[in-house]
Design an enzyme around this catalytic site. Structure first.
Site, PDB file in Angstrom:
ATOM      1  N   SER A 224      12.293  -4.248  -4.585  1.00 43.59           N
ATOM      2  CA  SER A 224      13.244  -4.772  -3.624  1.00 43.59           C
ATOM      3  C   SER A 224      14.210  -5.736  -4.307  1.00 43.59           C
ATOM      4  CB  SER A 224      12.483  -5.411  -2.453  1.00 43.59           C
ATOM      5  OG  SER A 224      13.297  -5.515  -1.314  1.00 43.59           O
ATOM      6  N   ASP A 332      12.583   5.296   2.896  1.00 40.35           N
ATOM      7  CA  ASP A 332      12.805   3.850   2.860  1.00 40.35           C
ATOM      8  C   ASP A 332      14.033   3.528   3.707  1.00 40.35           C
ATOM      9  OD1 ASP A 332      13.176   1.175   2.274  1.00 40.35           O
ATOM     10  OD2 ASP A 332      12.686   1.407   0.149  1.00 40.35           O
ATOM     11  N   HIS A 363       9.221   1.569   2.434  1.00 41.80           N
ATOM     12  CA  HIS A 363       9.460   0.527   1.424  1.00 41.80           C
ATOM     13  C   HIS A 363       8.120   0.072   0.846  1.00 41.80           C
ATOM     14  CE1 HIS A 363      12.335  -2.256  -0.322  1.00 41.80           C
ATOM     15  NE2 HIS A 363      11.650  -3.315   0.060  1.00 41.80           N
TER      16      HIS A 363
END
Length: 647
Positions: A224, A332, A363
């Site tokens: 991320s 995602d 994610h």
């Protein structure tokens, strides 16, 4: 996207603040594919060594093995001078760099490489599926590092370096959400590891700290926001950065917030709002000068601006010297798949050595959906990139792709060399909102009214029904499988009844399947209570993590790719302009990259609709949009030469 928490964005999918359950690390099950609890036995490990865990053995085949004591490792903090004064206090910012490294190589006069993660999450929110944070002893010496990287790689002759981004943890300054401050500060740590920058043994002291123990070879990793920083630092071309492993990461921050002018749900409304979740400046006063432009009108309008240009790593992909190993979930909806696809293509254009894993999850870190294979592959990747081992990882298949839960296939090159663009045209059907999709030229019109309370799952489930919220176009039943690999594009000629309108285009596999339930709270995984171990332990830093299994569901339709745009970007890709009601506009939507096989016996559908529940933020207007089907088409990247059924 760059979420302050690393899992569970389920209330709804649009929410960035991912919820988590705090779990105490108490003991381990029998290790699986690991060194197990406790320090490794140097004698036993040495007897199994195929190649020494030192840079001096570069070019030899083999793998690094756990010959060094984790319990006796050096644990220290240095403060690197970034050369910036982002908080405007008249003093150069210093970022906190926590280090754990084996003691023996330095004692023997040998230098080692570095695995580094720069993160804003170490103190605010935690890292990984179990939300781990850094821990320190009474003297401020680091004792616990999140994730398994230190436990596994330090005994194998690597240092692990954990950097608090500016304005977070123990670092000075102000984070700027992947902007120049974040990137320059992290780059300076790589420079320090290579003898080109200054650091100190205390936060405000003057005693220099020198990285004499490392050869400077650095690999960055992170998920991320963390992985986005790795992308950005690689795009500076900094010397010494040999490889990066970005997991579910951003390549251009505009695309994390907007898609062709349409404001994406699933993120903090602005970068400034994201920053407030991680910064140590609780009042926001100290960093207001940095935060203000990241939350003003330029951050909300959908227009391209200098703020976004500063966070566009794609523009500098030609500077990347490091190899790149990407992992991303094809479902995602936090950091969408357009991010990895555009980065992958830019790297390919510039001849960067690369590898990719694509899962069915949302994610989620590969450690939590394919743990044993991930650790083994990551081990080989770092051994090759940082130690110089000729272990064959550079000649292994380029891509691993999850087809059904826990079933993976590989490709020597991705997308496959036989991938070519096929154009399919939507046609008017016998009922409103239900059309055809095939190789015959389209005709007629399709009309729908934007209803932001209807989700993509609803569109897909009712694609064969005349509903008002979408226009659906469907092929006949496929006689042979069709593999879609890459980014599709949908060109529409659309007329709206209002001065603004959003468009969504999705591709749907119509047919029964068992898939990972990426819409669930855990995004396609279930966390168990039992654990396995990946490296060595101390009382303060366990190498044991809760096991996971696939969280599956049975479906009759699968969304395989998505794209969004504001129709107001038809005349300018960098600015959202008001529409003239009744005027037709031509616009091409770029869908997120994917790799999906539509089985024989299934059908492929294209749905064009408005904002959609949980996908886009929307205004008060509810436009009715009419598509000119004679000037609407789908360009689909397909492997091989499929025989499309007659419509």
């Amino acid at each position: 996207m760059a979420s302050p928490r690393q899992r569970r964005p389920r209330k709804p999918l649009a929410t960035i603040a991912l919820l988590a359950v705090a779990i105490l690390l108490t003991g381990c099950s029998s290790p699986s594919g690991s060194a197990g609890p406790g320090d490794p036995d140097p004698v036993a490990a040495a007897s199994a060594t195929k190649g020494s865990a030192t840079k001096g053995s570069a070019g030899r085949s083999g793998e690094s093995t756990p010959v060094y004591s984790y319990a006796k490792a050096v644990r220290e903090t240095v403060w690197v001078d970034t050369g910036l004064d982002s908080d405007g206090d008249g003093t150069k910012d210093r970022v906190a760099v926590d280090i754990v490294r084996p003691r023996e190589p330095a004692d023997q006069g040998r230098k080692i490489p570095v695995i580094m993660e720069a993160s804003p999450y170490y103190s605010c929110c935690g890292r990984g599926n179990e939300q781990q944070k850094k821990t320190y002893d009474a003297d401020g010496r680091p004792t616990g590092f999140p994730l398994f990287y230190d436990n596994y790689f330090v005994p194998r002759g690597y240092a692990f370096v954990a950097v608090d981004l500016p304005g977070t943890g123990r670092s000075d300054g102000c984070t700027d959400a992947g902007g120049p401050v974040d990137i320059q500060s992290t780059k300076t740590v790589v420079d320090w590891l290579n003898g080109r920058a200054h650091a100190y043994t205390t936060h405000t002291g003057t005693t220099p700290a020198q990285a004499t123990w490392t050869d400077g070879a650095t690999g960055m990793i992170g998920k991320s926001w963390d992985g986005s920083i790795a992308n950005g630092v690689a795009a500076t071309g900094v010397q010494g950065l040999k490889t990066i492993v970005p997991i579910s990461s951003i390549s251009t921050w505009y695309d994390a917030y907007f898609s062709q002018g349409a404001l994406l749900a699933g993120s903090a409304p602005t970068p400034a709002a994201l920053i407030r979740t991680v910064e140590t400046d609780a009042t926001g006063v100290r960093c207001s000068a940095v935060n203000r432009p990241l939350g003003d009108a330029a951050a909300k309008s959908g227009d391209w601006s200098p703020m976004w240009a500063e966070r566009d790593y794609l523009a500098h992909a030609d500077k990347v010297r490091a190899s790149v190993f990407i992992a991303h979930g094809l479902n995602d909806l936090t950091v969408r798949t357009k991010e990895f696809g555009a980065w992958w293509d830019a790297l390919a254009k510039n001849g960067v050595a690369r590898k990719i894993w694509l899962s069915q999850t949302g994610h989620v870190d590969p450690f939590d959906y394919r743990r044993t294979a991930w650790v083994d592959t990551l081990h080989q990747w770092f051994d090759h990139a940082l130690l110089g081992y000729d272990n064959g990882i550079d000649r292994a298949p380029m891509a691993d792709i999850e087809r059904t839960p826990d079933h993976w296939t590989t490709d020597a090159v991705w997308p496959p060399k036989s991938t070519a663009t096929t154009t399919l045209d939507p046609g008017r059907g016998t009922e409103a909102g239900v059309g055809t999709l095939g190789t015959d030229p389209g005709d007629g019109t399709g009309t729908f009214t934007d209803d932001p309370e209807v989700s993509e799952a609803d569109w897909a489930a009712h694609v064969d029904e005349p509903t008002k919220a979408k226009s659906g176009f469907v092929t006949g039943t496929l006689a042979k499988p069709v593999r879609v690999s890459g980014a599709a594009r949908v060109t529409v000629t659309a007329t709206a009844t209002t001065t603004s309108a959003n468009l969504t285009a999705i591709l749907v596999d119509l047919g029964p399947a068992t898939v990972r339930d990426y819409r669930s709270e855990n995004l396609g995984i279930s966390t168990l209570t039992t654990k396995n171990c990946w490296g060595a332990n101390t009382a303060q830093d366990s190498a044991c993590y809760q096991k996971t299994v696939a969280d599956t569901t049975h479906v009759t339709s699968t969304v395989l790719s998505r794209g969004w745009a504001a129709l107001g970007t038809a005349d300018s890709a960098t600015k959202v302009r008001p529409l003239t009601p009744g005027k037709p506009y031509e616009l091409t939507l770029t869908l997120g990259s994917t790799d999906h096989v539509v089985p024989a016996g299934h059908r492929l559908a294209l749905v064009v609709a408005g904002s959609g529940k949980g996908l886009l933020y929307h205004g008060a207007e509810r436009p009715t949009i009419t598509l000119d089907l004679a000037h609407t088409s789908l360009r689909l990247p397909v492997v091989g030469q499929p025989n499309w059924p007659a419509t």
